[in-house]
Motif scaffolding. Structure first.
Motif, PDB file in Angstrom:
ATOM      1  N   SER A 123      -5.641 -20.935  40.023  1.00 24.86           N
ATOM      2  CA  SER A 123      -4.644 -20.446  39.059  1.00 24.86           C
ATOM      3  C   SER A 123      -4.490 -21.410  37.890  1.00 24.86           C
ATOM      4  CB  SER A 123      -3.283 -20.263  39.742  1.00 24.86           C
ATOM      5  OG  SER A 123      -3.346 -19.262  40.719  1.00 24.86           O
ATOM      6  N   SER A 124      -4.527 -22.693  38.184  1.00 29.95           N
ATOM      7  CA  SER A 124      -4.403 -23.694  37.127  1.00 29.95           C
ATOM      8  C   SER A 124      -5.584 -23.613  36.159  1.00 29.95           C
ATOM      9  CB  SER A 124      -4.312 -25.095  37.740  1.00 29.95           C
ATOM     10  OG  SER A 124      -4.208 -26.063  36.728  1.00 29.95           O
ATOM     11  N   MET A 125      -6.797 -23.556  36.714  1.00 30.21           N
ATOM     12  CA  MET A 125      -7.991 -23.502  35.860  1.00 30.21           C
ATOM     13  C   MET A 125      -8.021 -22.229  35.023  1.00 30.21           C
ATOM     14  SD  MET A 125     -11.134 -25.045  38.160  1.00 30.21           S
ATOM     15  CE  MET A 125     -11.080 -23.720  39.383  1.00 30.21           C
ATOM     16  N   VAL A 126      -7.773 -21.095  35.661  1.00 27.32           N
ATOM     17  CA  VAL A 126      -7.845 -19.816  34.938  1.00 27.32           C
ATOM     18  C   VAL A 126      -6.768 -19.743  33.866  1.00 27.32           C
ATOM     19  CG1 VAL A 126      -7.647 -17.300  35.145  1.00 27.32           C
ATOM     20  CG2 VAL A 126      -9.002 -18.592  36.819  1.00 27.32           C
ATOM     21  N   SER A 127      -5.548 -20.159  34.177  1.00 22.13           N
ATOM     22  CA  SER A 127      -4.487 -20.124  33.167  1.00 22.13           C
ATOM     23  C   SER A 127      -4.814 -21.050  32.000  1.00 22.13           C
ATOM     24  CB  SER A 127      -3.130 -20.467  33.782  1.00 22.13           C
ATOM     25  OG  SER A 127      -3.083 -21.803  34.242  1.00 22.13           O
ATOM     26  N   LYS A 128      -5.392 -22.200  32.280  1.00 26.31           N
ATOM     27  CA  LYS A 128      -5.789 -23.135  31.223  1.00 26.31           C
ATOM     28  C   LYS A 128      -6.853 -22.505  30.311  1.00 26.31           C
ATOM     29  CE  LYS A 128      -7.188 -28.019  30.741  1.00 26.31           C
ATOM     30  NZ  LYS A 128      -5.879 -28.570  30.314  1.00 26.31           N
ATOM     31  N   LEU A 129      -7.802 -21.801  30.909  1.00 22.77           N
ATOM     32  CA  LEU A 129      -8.852 -21.142  30.130  1.00 22.77           C
ATOM     33  C   LEU A 129      -8.306 -19.971  29.329  1.00 22.77           C
ATOM     34  CD1 LEU A 129     -11.725 -21.264  32.766  1.00 22.77           C
ATOM     35  CD2 LEU A 129     -11.601 -22.572  30.629  1.00 22.77           C
ATOM     36  N   VAL A 130      -7.362 -19.226  29.897  1.00 19.30           N
ATOM     37  CA  VAL A 130      -6.744 -18.123  29.166  1.00 19.30           C
ATOM     38  C   VAL A 130      -6.004 -18.658  27.942  1.00 19.30           C
ATOM     39  CG1 VAL A 130      -4.945 -16.327  29.243  1.00 19.30           C
ATOM     40  CG2 VAL A 130      -6.554 -16.570  31.149  1.00 19.30           C
ATOM     41  N   MET A 131      -5.267 -19.737  28.114  1.00 21.35           N
ATOM     42  CA  MET A 131      -4.548 -20.347  26.991  1.00 21.35           C
ATOM     43  C   MET A 131      -5.523 -20.839  25.918  1.00 21.35           C
ATOM     44  SD  MET A 131      -1.365 -19.988  27.936  1.00 21.35           S
ATOM     45  CE  MET A 131      -0.309 -21.126  27.065  1.00 21.35           C
ATOM     46  N   LYS A 132      -6.632 -21.396  26.339  1.00 20.32           N
ATOM     47  CA  LYS A 132      -7.664 -21.860  25.394  1.00 20.32           C
ATOM     48  C   LYS A 132      -8.209 -20.667  24.606  1.00 20.32           C
ATOM     49  CE  LYS A 132     -12.244 -24.081  25.297  1.00 20.32           C
ATOM     50  NZ  LYS A 132     -12.027 -25.025  24.210  1.00 20.32           N
ATOM     51  N   TYR A 133      -8.496 -19.574  25.311  1.00 21.48           N
ATOM     52  CA  TYR A 133      -9.017 -18.373  24.655  1.00 21.48           C
ATOM     53  C   TYR A 133      -8.002 -17.822  23.656  1.00 21.48           C
ATOM     54  CZ  TYR A 133     -11.140 -13.778  24.044  1.00 21.48           C
ATOM     55  OH  TYR A 133     -11.718 -12.646  23.498  1.00 21.48           O
ATOM     56  N   ASP A 134      -6.749 -17.787  24.068  1.00 24.21           N
ATOM     57  CA  ASP A 134      -5.697 -17.263  23.196  1.00 24.21           C
ATOM     58  C   ASP A 134      -5.525 -18.087  21.919  1.00 24.21           C
ATOM     59  OD1 ASP A 134      -5.154 -15.134  24.837  1.00 24.21           O
ATOM     60  OD2 ASP A 134      -3.261 -15.921  25.608  1.00 24.21           O
ATOM     61  N   ALA A 135      -5.923 -19.344  21.965  1.00 24.30           N
ATOM     62  CA  ALA A 135      -5.776 -20.225  20.797  1.00 24.30           C
ATOM     63  C   ALA A 135      -6.911 -20.041  19.782  1.00 24.30           C
ATOM     64  CB  ALA A 135      -5.711 -21.681  21.248  1.00 24.30           C
ATOM     65  N   THR A 136      -7.912 -19.236  20.140  1.00 24.83           N
ATOM     66  CA  THR A 136      -9.025 -18.993  19.226  1.00 24.83           C
ATOM     67  C   THR A 136      -8.876 -17.611  18.606  1.00 24.83           C
ATOM     68  OG1 THR A 136     -10.427 -18.099  20.976  1.00 24.83           O
ATOM     69  CG2 THR A 136     -10.603 -20.452  20.547  1.00 24.83           C
ATOM     70  N   PRO A 137      -9.218 -17.469  17.334  1.00 27.75           N
ATOM     71  CA  PRO A 137      -9.078 -16.166  16.693  1.00 27.75           C
ATOM     72  C   PRO A 137     -10.040 -15.143  17.311  1.00 27.75           C
ATOM     73  CG  PRO A 137      -9.694 -17.879  15.092  1.00 27.75           C
ATOM     74  CD  PRO A 137      -9.724 -18.493  16.451  1.00 27.75           C
ATOM     75  N   GLY A 138      -9.615 -13.913  17.351  1.00 27.69           N
ATOM     76  CA  GLY A 138     -10.467 -12.841  17.872  1.00 27.69           C
ATOM     77  C   GLY A 138      -9.651 -11.600  18.125  1.00 27.69           C
ATOM     78  N   LYS A 139     -10.350 -10.473  18.218  1.00 29.47           N
ATOM     79  CA  LYS A 139      -9.627  -9.208  18.399  1.00 29.47           C
ATOM     80  C   LYS A 139      -9.751  -8.634  19.801  1.00 29.47           C
ATOM     81  CE  LYS A 139     -13.434  -6.447  16.476  1.00 29.47           C
ATOM     82  NZ  LYS A 139     -13.785  -5.434  15.496  1.00 29.47           N
ATOM     83  N   TYR A 140     -10.632  -9.200  20.625  1.00 27.25           N
ATOM     84  CA  TYR A 140     -10.854  -8.623  21.945  1.00 27.25           C
ATOM     85  C   TYR A 140     -10.070  -9.356  23.026  1.00 27.25           C
ATOM     86  CZ  TYR A 140     -14.792  -6.397  19.615  1.00 27.25           C
ATOM     87  OH  TYR A 140     -15.567  -5.666  18.751  1.00 27.25           O
ATOM     88  N   PRO A 141      -9.617  -8.607  24.042  1.00 26.42           N
ATOM     89  CA  PRO A 141      -8.966  -9.278  25.176  1.00 26.42           C
ATOM     90  C   PRO A 141     -10.001 -10.069  25.983  1.00 26.42           C
ATOM     91  CG  PRO A 141      -9.192  -6.932  25.634  1.00 26.42           C
ATOM     92  CD  PRO A 141      -9.656  -7.147  24.223  1.00 26.42           C
ATOM     93  N   LEU A 142      -9.540 -11.075  26.653  1.00 30.50           N
ATOM     94  CA  LEU A 142     -10.398 -11.846  27.550  1.00 30.50           C
ATOM     95  C   LEU A 142     -10.676 -10.999  28.784  1.00 30.50           C
ATOM     96  CD1 LEU A 142     -11.728 -14.601  28.225  1.00 30.50           C
ATOM     97  CD2 LEU A 142      -9.519 -15.304  29.172  1.00 30.50           C
ATOM     98  N   TYR A 143     -11.857 -11.169  29.363  1.00 31.20           N
ATOM     99  CA  TYR A 143     -12.164 -10.412  30.564  1.00 31.20           C
ATOM    100  C   TYR A 143     -12.869 -11.287  31.588  1.00 31.20           C
ATOM    101  CZ  TYR A 143     -17.261  -9.708  29.745  1.00 31.20           C
ATOM    102  OH  TYR A 143     -18.624  -9.881  29.596  1.00 31.20           O
ATOM    103  N   LEU A 144     -13.042 -10.723  32.763  1.00 35.60           N
ATOM    104  CA  LEU A 144     -13.814 -11.382  33.810  1.00 35.60           C
ATOM    105  C   LEU A 144     -14.452 -10.314  34.682  1.00 35.60           C
ATOM    106  CD1 LEU A 144     -12.123 -11.141  36.746  1.00 35.60           C
ATOM    107  CD2 LEU A 144     -10.695 -12.832  35.615  1.00 35.60           C
ATOM    108  N   ALA A 145     -15.533 -10.685  35.318  1.00 32.55           N
ATOM    109  CA  ALA A 145     -16.208  -9.801  36.270  1.00 32.55           C
ATOM    110  C   ALA A 145     -15.935 -10.339  37.670  1.00 32.55           C
ATOM    111  CB  ALA A 145     -17.709  -9.778  35.994  1.00 32.55           C
ATOM    112  N   THR A 146     -15.605  -9.451  38.572  1.00 33.28           N
ATOM    113  CA  THR A 146     -15.387  -9.823  39.953  1.00 33.28           C
ATOM    114  C   THR A 146     -15.960  -8.718  40.826  1.00 33.28           C
ATOM    115  OG1 THR A 146     -13.747 -10.645  41.547  1.00 33.28           O
ATOM    116  CG2 THR A 146     -13.009  -8.916  40.030  1.00 33.28           C
ATOM    117  N   GLN A 147     -15.575  -8.663  42.087  1.00 36.88           N
ATOM    118  CA  GLN A 147     -16.119  -7.647  42.977  1.00 36.88           C
ATOM    119  C   GLN A 147     -15.131  -7.358  44.105  1.00 36.88           C
ATOM    120  OE1 GLN A 147     -18.291 -10.439  42.289  1.00 36.88           O
ATOM    121  NE2 GLN A 147     -17.328 -11.740  43.825  1.00 36.88           N
TER     122      GLN A 147
END
Length: 196
Positions: A123-147
């Protein structure tokens, strides 16, 4: 990520999170620390991914980390967590994916050693990466592949604000995507009832 449950049917899933949905970083347990990438981590990273069932062979895992580490964006986009003895216990990154027919960043290779799970490292790693992504400009939501057989990971991603993507994507029709999520929901209900 918890270990892939080989007793559960595999079906691919995508999850997305809108920008600014995750509003804070989950603090890392004080018994662990983020550390900068070191080439010596390649073997430990490969072993971690292999042990969790992400790769069929240890050689494939080693080849993957070696190829990724050679890319300039790797060091700035991957996280590494060590215990107090300096042993690698977790890793996750932002890495290009092509599920939507174009290159987009996604959360990738989230892994936490079985001996160190349930300390909110994932949870710590993923939340940190989401915050990093949110700090970069862009129009698409962040995604991930799982199963479907990574139901523990699905539960964690959902808790952080990721939701099921029910549309079509590369290699999967909208109907297949919906059917896969129907199965995933059933698995999550069964596993939560038995307190996975």
């Amino acid at each position: 990520m918890t270990i892939v449950d080989q007793n559960v049917e595999y079906r691919p899933l995508l999850m997305i999170i809108g920008r600014k949905v995750c509003t804070h970083e989950v603090p890392l347990d004080p018994a662990y620390q983020y550390v900068a990438y070191q080439p010596a981590f390649e073997t430990a990273w490969a072993q971690l991914q292999y042990d969790l069932g992400v790769f069929d062979t240890l050689d494939k895992a080693k080849q993957t980390i070696h190829e990724m580490a050679s890319k300039p964006m790797f060091k700035e986009n991957f996280l590494f967590v060590c215990d107090q003895n300096g042993h690698l216990v977790g890793s996750a990154g932002l890495w290009p994916g092509h599920h939507y027919g174009m290159e987009r960043l996604r959360i990738h290779y989230v892994a936490v050693s079985q001996a160190h799970q349930h300390h909110k490292i994932g949870s710590s790693m993923v939340s940190k990466l989401v915050m990093k992504y949110d700090a970069t400009p862009g129009k698409y939501p962040l995604y991930l592949a799982t199963q479907t057989n990574s139901y523990g990971a699905i539960a964690m991603y959902s808790h952080l604000g990721f939701t099921a993507y029910l549309g079509a994507y590369e290699g999967c029709t909208k109907k297949q995507s919906e059917a896969n999520w129907t199965l995933a929901t059933q698995i999550l209900r069964e596993k939560s009832a038995s307190s996975f």
